[in-house]
Enzyme design. Structure first.
Site, PDB file in Angstrom:
ATOM      1  CE  LYS A   1      -3.402   2.807   0.348  1.00  0.00           C
ATOM      2  NZ  LYS A   1      -4.268   3.119  -0.768  1.00  0.00           N
TER       3      LYS A   1
ATOM      4  CB  CYS B   1      -4.375   8.781   0.214  1.00  0.00           C
ATOM      5  SG  CYS B   1      -5.835   8.026   0.957  1.00  0.00           S
TER       6      CYS B   1
HETATM    7  P1  NAD Z   1     -12.139   9.177   7.610  1.00  0.00           P
HETATM    8  O1  NAD Z   1     -11.576  10.231   8.493  1.00  0.00           O
HETATM    9  O2  NAD Z   1     -13.096   9.547   6.543  1.00  0.00           O
HETATM   10  O3  NAD Z   1     -12.810   8.041   8.507  1.00  0.00           O
HETATM   11  C1  NAD Z   1     -12.272   7.546   9.683  1.00  0.00           C
HETATM   12  C2  NAD Z   1     -13.416   7.319  10.659  1.00  0.00           C
HETATM   13  O4  NAD Z   1     -12.920   6.614  11.788  1.00  0.00           O
HETATM   14  C3  NAD Z   1     -14.035   8.602  11.194  1.00  0.00           C
HETATM   15  O5  NAD Z   1     -15.414   8.605  10.903  1.00  0.00           O
HETATM   16  C4  NAD Z   1     -13.752   8.556  12.695  1.00  0.00           C
HETATM   17  O6  NAD Z   1     -14.796   9.135  13.470  1.00  0.00           O
HETATM   18  C5  NAD Z   1     -13.645   7.065  12.919  1.00  0.00           C
HETATM   19  N1  NAD Z   1     -12.931   6.681  14.146  1.00  0.00           N
HETATM   20  C6  NAD Z   1     -11.804   7.198  14.687  1.00  0.00           C
HETATM   21  N2  NAD Z   1     -11.509   6.567  15.834  1.00  0.00           N
HETATM   22  C7  NAD Z   1     -12.442   5.611  16.010  1.00  0.00           C
HETATM   23  C8  NAD Z   1     -12.663   4.631  17.011  1.00  0.00           C
HETATM   24  N3  NAD Z   1     -11.846   4.513  18.056  1.00  0.00           N
HETATM   25  N4  NAD Z   1     -13.741   3.831  16.884  1.00  0.00           N
HETATM   26  C9  NAD Z   1     -14.566   3.942  15.835  1.00  0.00           C
HETATM   27  N5  NAD Z   1     -14.407   4.861  14.853  1.00  0.00           N
HETATM   28  C10 NAD Z   1     -13.355   5.682  14.944  1.00  0.00           C
HETATM   29  O7  NAD Z   1     -10.869   8.437   6.985  1.00  0.00           O
HETATM   30  P2  NAD Z   1     -10.803   7.612   5.612  1.00  0.00           P
HETATM   31  O8  NAD Z   1     -10.551   8.542   4.484  1.00  0.00           O
HETATM   32  O9  NAD Z   1     -11.943   6.673   5.539  1.00  0.00           O
HETATM   33  O10 NAD Z   1      -9.463   6.804   5.852  1.00  0.00           O
HETATM   34  C11 NAD Z   1      -9.392   5.704   6.752  1.00  0.00           C
HETATM   35  C12 NAD Z   1      -8.117   4.931   6.495  1.00  0.00           C
HETATM   36  O11 NAD Z   1      -8.138   4.386   5.177  1.00  0.00           O
HETATM   37  C13 NAD Z   1      -6.834   5.772   6.560  1.00  0.00           C
HETATM   38  O12 NAD Z   1      -5.808   4.999   7.071  1.00  0.00           O
HETATM   39  C14 NAD Z   1      -6.579   6.099   5.112  1.00  0.00           C
HETATM   40  O13 NAD Z   1      -5.220   6.364   4.860  1.00  0.00           O
HETATM   41  C15 NAD Z   1      -7.019   4.835   4.421  1.00  0.00           C
HETATM   42  N6  NAD Z   1      -7.410   5.009   3.032  1.00  0.00           N
HETATM   43  C16 NAD Z   1      -8.145   6.098   2.660  1.00  0.00           C
HETATM   44  C17 NAD Z   1      -8.531   6.238   1.336  1.00  0.00           C
HETATM   45  C18 NAD Z   1      -9.322   7.431   0.888  1.00  0.00           C
HETATM   46  O14 NAD Z   1      -9.428   7.624  -0.319  1.00  0.00           O
HETATM   47  N7  NAD Z   1      -9.887   8.229   1.781  1.00  0.00           N
HETATM   48  C19 NAD Z   1      -8.197   5.246   0.392  1.00  0.00           C
HETATM   49  C20 NAD Z   1      -7.479   4.140   0.812  1.00  0.00           C
HETATM   50  C21 NAD Z   1      -7.087   4.035   2.141  1.00  0.00           C
END
Ligand code: NAD
Length: 431
Positions: free
Chosen positions: A204, A260
Site C-alpha cells: 500500500k 492519502c
Molecule cells: P475518515 O476520516 O473519513 O474516517 C475515519 C473514521 O474513523 C471517522 O469517521 C472517525 O470518526 C472514525 N474513528 C476514529 N476513531 C475511532 C474509534 N476509536 N472507533 C470507531 N471509529 C473511529 O478516513 P478515511 O478517508 O476513511 O481513511 C481511513 C483509512 O483508510 C486511513 O488509514 C486512510 O489512509 C485509508 N485510506 C483512505 C482512502 C481514501 O481515499 N480516503 C483510500 C485508501 C485508504
C-alpha cells in the site's frame, strides 16, 4: 458473513456498504455519534457518487446497520475490519493511536474465532503491534488471526473502485484467515494477491508513493517544458502511450493533495528512516510537490503583478473532482498564501463548500462559478470539475475585471483562449 467495519469514513462506509450489497451482514461502527445518527437515517456524511443508493438499499433489506457500540459489534461478528483514520503526526509519522484504541476494545470482546483485518493505511509492522495488543488484552486462549487488507479505492469513484478492483491484496498469517478472506472477496471476481502481512502493508505505501512520484515527475517535466518552450501535454501523451509507463497520473498541475498521498508519502519516508533507510527519492517527490504550489503563486503574480488588494476568484476547492474532501487540498495552502499577500478571495466548489467553510476563513463563498467571476481581477482554477470545463467563456470574460485566467489543471485549450483574447496561464504549456 457477519462483518463489522470500524470507522465509517470514506473507506469504512464504502467498504461496509459494498460488503452488505454482496450479501453480507455488516455493522458499521464509529465513535462519532452525530455521524452514526445521520447514517441510521440514511443521510450520508460524505459525498461519494453512487454511495447513498446502496447505503439506503442495504439498510432497507437489513444487511447494513450502524452503531457506536464497538464492543457489541465485535461480539456478534466474525470478521472485523479496522478502517479508522491514520493521520500524520507533526513529524510526518502515522498516528496509530486510533488503531490501538480499537484493537484494545476488540481484544476484550473476543468470544470465538475472529479475523481482525487492518484496512486503514498503516506503516509496515503495524500488524505485529495489533497482534501483540490483541494477545495482551484478550482472555487467555482467545482465538483470532490478524490480516492486512489495504484499500485502493479512490475518492470520487470509491464504490466503482471497491466493486471492480484491479486486485485485492490480502496479507495473512494462517490458512484459516486466508480461507475466510478468500470467500469474502470471491464474488468480486478479481485477482487476489495473498502475501505475508508485512508485504501487504508495504504494497500500500509503495503503491501510493509510486503514484505520487509519477505526479511529481510530470510536474518536474512541466517546469522543463516551460523553460524550454515545449508542451507538457504532448510530452505526457508521447510518454504515456508506452505501455511500460502508462498514461495515468501524468497530468501536470498544482501538485497532489488529499488524505492519502501526502500523508502516506511522509509516513513511508519516516518508517523507512526508522528501519534504517534514507528514502531520498521520496523526499524529492515531496519537495517537487511543495515547489509546484509556490510556482503556481508566481503565475498568479505574473497575471496580476501585485497581489495585494486584488480580488481573486477561485474555482474548485476539493483536492480533486467528484469529492467533497478538503483534507490536504492544495487549495488550502494556495489560498493561505494569497491571503497572506493581501488578496481578497471569492470561491466556489460544487460539493466541498460546507467542509471548506470550516477550514478556510475570511473568504467569500459564492453560489456558482459566474458569481466568482463577477468583478474579480483574475480567475484561478484549482480543481478540474467538469462544470468548469463547460463554462461560457465569453460570459466569464465580461464578468471579470480583466480577462486573466490562471489554470492549475490545464482544463482549457490555450489556442482557443488566445482567440478569445484571454491572458491565459496554465501548467507546462508554451502559449
Ligand atoms: P475518515 O476520516 O473519513 O474516517 C475515519 C473514521 O474513523 C471517522 O469517521 C472517525 O470518526 C472514525 N474513528 C476514529 N476513531 C475511532 C474509534 N476509536 N472507533 C470507531 N471509529 C473511529 O478516513 P478515511 O478517508 O476513511 O481513511 C481511513 C483509512 O483508510 C486511513 O488509514 C486512510 O489512509 C485509508 N485510506 C483512505 C482512502 C481514501 O481515499 N480516503 C483510500 C485508501 C485508504
Amino acid at each position: 458473513m457477519k462483518i463489522s467495519v470500524v470507522g465509517s469514513g470514506y473507506v469504512g462506509l464504502v467498504s461496509g456498504a459494498c460488503f452488505a450489497s454482496l450479501g453480507n451482514q455488516v455493522t458499521c461502527v464509529d465513535i462519532d455519534e452525530k455521524k452514526i445518527a445521520l447514517l441510521k437515517k440514511g443521510v450520508l456524511p460524505i459525498y461519494e457518487p453512487g454511495l447513498e443508493e446502496i447505503v439506503k438499499d442495504n439498510i432497507k433489506n437489513g444487511n447494513l446497520s450502524f452503531t457506536t457500540d464497538l464492543a457489541s459489534a465485535v461480539k456478534k461478528t466474525d470478521v472485523i475490519f479496522i478502517a479508522v483514520g491514520t493521520p500524520p503526526r507533526p513529524n510526518g509519522e502515522a498516528d496509530l493511536s486510533y488503531v490501538e484504541d480499537v484493537a484494545q476494545t476488540i481484544a476484550k470482546q473476543i468470544n470465538g474465532y475472529k479475523v481482525v483485518v487492518e484496512k486503514s493505511t498503516v506503516p509496515v509492522q503495524t500488524g505485529e503491534w495489533i497482534e501483540k495488543t490483541l494477545r495482551r488484552y484478550a482472555k487467555k486462549g482467545a482465538q483470532f488471526d490478524v490480516a492486512s487488507n489495504p484499500e485502493f479505492l479512490r475518492e470520487g469513484s470509491a464504490v466503482q473502485d471497491f466493486m471492480n478492483p484491479d486486485r485485492v491484496v490480502l496479507g495473512v498469517s494462517s490458512k484459516k484467515a486466508k480461507e475466510v478472506l478468500n470467500d469474502l472477496y470471491k464474488p468480486l471476481k478479481c485477482p487476489m494477491v495473498f502475501t505475508d502481512i508485512k508485504s501487504a502493508e508495504i504494497i500500500k505505501h509503495a503503491s501510493n508513493s509510486f503514484l505520487a512520484m509519477k505526479i511529481s515527475f510530470i510536474n518536474a517535466i512541466s517546469r522543463i517544458c516551460e523553460l524550454a518552450g515545449a508542451d507538457v501535454e504532448q510530452v505526457a501523451n508521447g510518454m504515456g502511450l508506452d505501455r511500460r509507463i502508462g498514461k495515468n497520473f501524468l497530468n501536470a498541475g498544482i501538485g497532489f493533495g488529499g488524505f492519502c498521498f501526502p500523508k502516506d508519502l511522509s509516513a513511508f519516508i519516516r518508517i523507512s528512516e526508522k528501519l534504517g533507510y534514507d528514502f531520498q527519492l521520496l523526499k524529492a517527490v515531496e519537495n517537487i510537490n511543495e515547489e509546484q504550489k509556490r510556482m503556481f503563486i508566481r503565475k498568479i503574480e505574473e497575471a496580476l503583478w501585485n497581489i495585494n488588494g486584488k480580488t481573486i476568484g477561485i474555482l474548485g476547492l476539493a483536492f480533486k473532482p467528484n469529492t467533497d474532501d478538503m483534507r490536504f487540498a492544495p487549495s488550502l495552502d494556495i489560498i493561505a498564501a494569497l491571503q497572506e499577500m493581501g488578496a481578497k478571495i471569492k470561491a466556489y466548489d460544487p460539493h466541498s463548500m460546507e467542509k471548506a467553510k470550516e477550514m478556510i476563513k475570511g473568504i467569500t463563498y459564492c453560489e456558482d462559478s459566474y458569481s466568482v467571476c463577477k468583478k474579480s481581477d483574475c480567475l484561478v482554477i484549482l480543481t478540474e470539475w467538469n462544470e468548469f470545463k463547460d463554462l461560457d467563456l465569453e460570459k466569464v470574460k465580461k464578468l471579470l475585471n480583466q480577462p486573466a485566467i490562471v489554470d492549475g489543471r490545464n482544463i482549457y485549450d490555450p489556442v482557443k483562449m488566445k482567440e478569445l483574447n484571454f491572458r491565459y496561464f496554465s501548467i507546462g504549456r508554451p502559449y
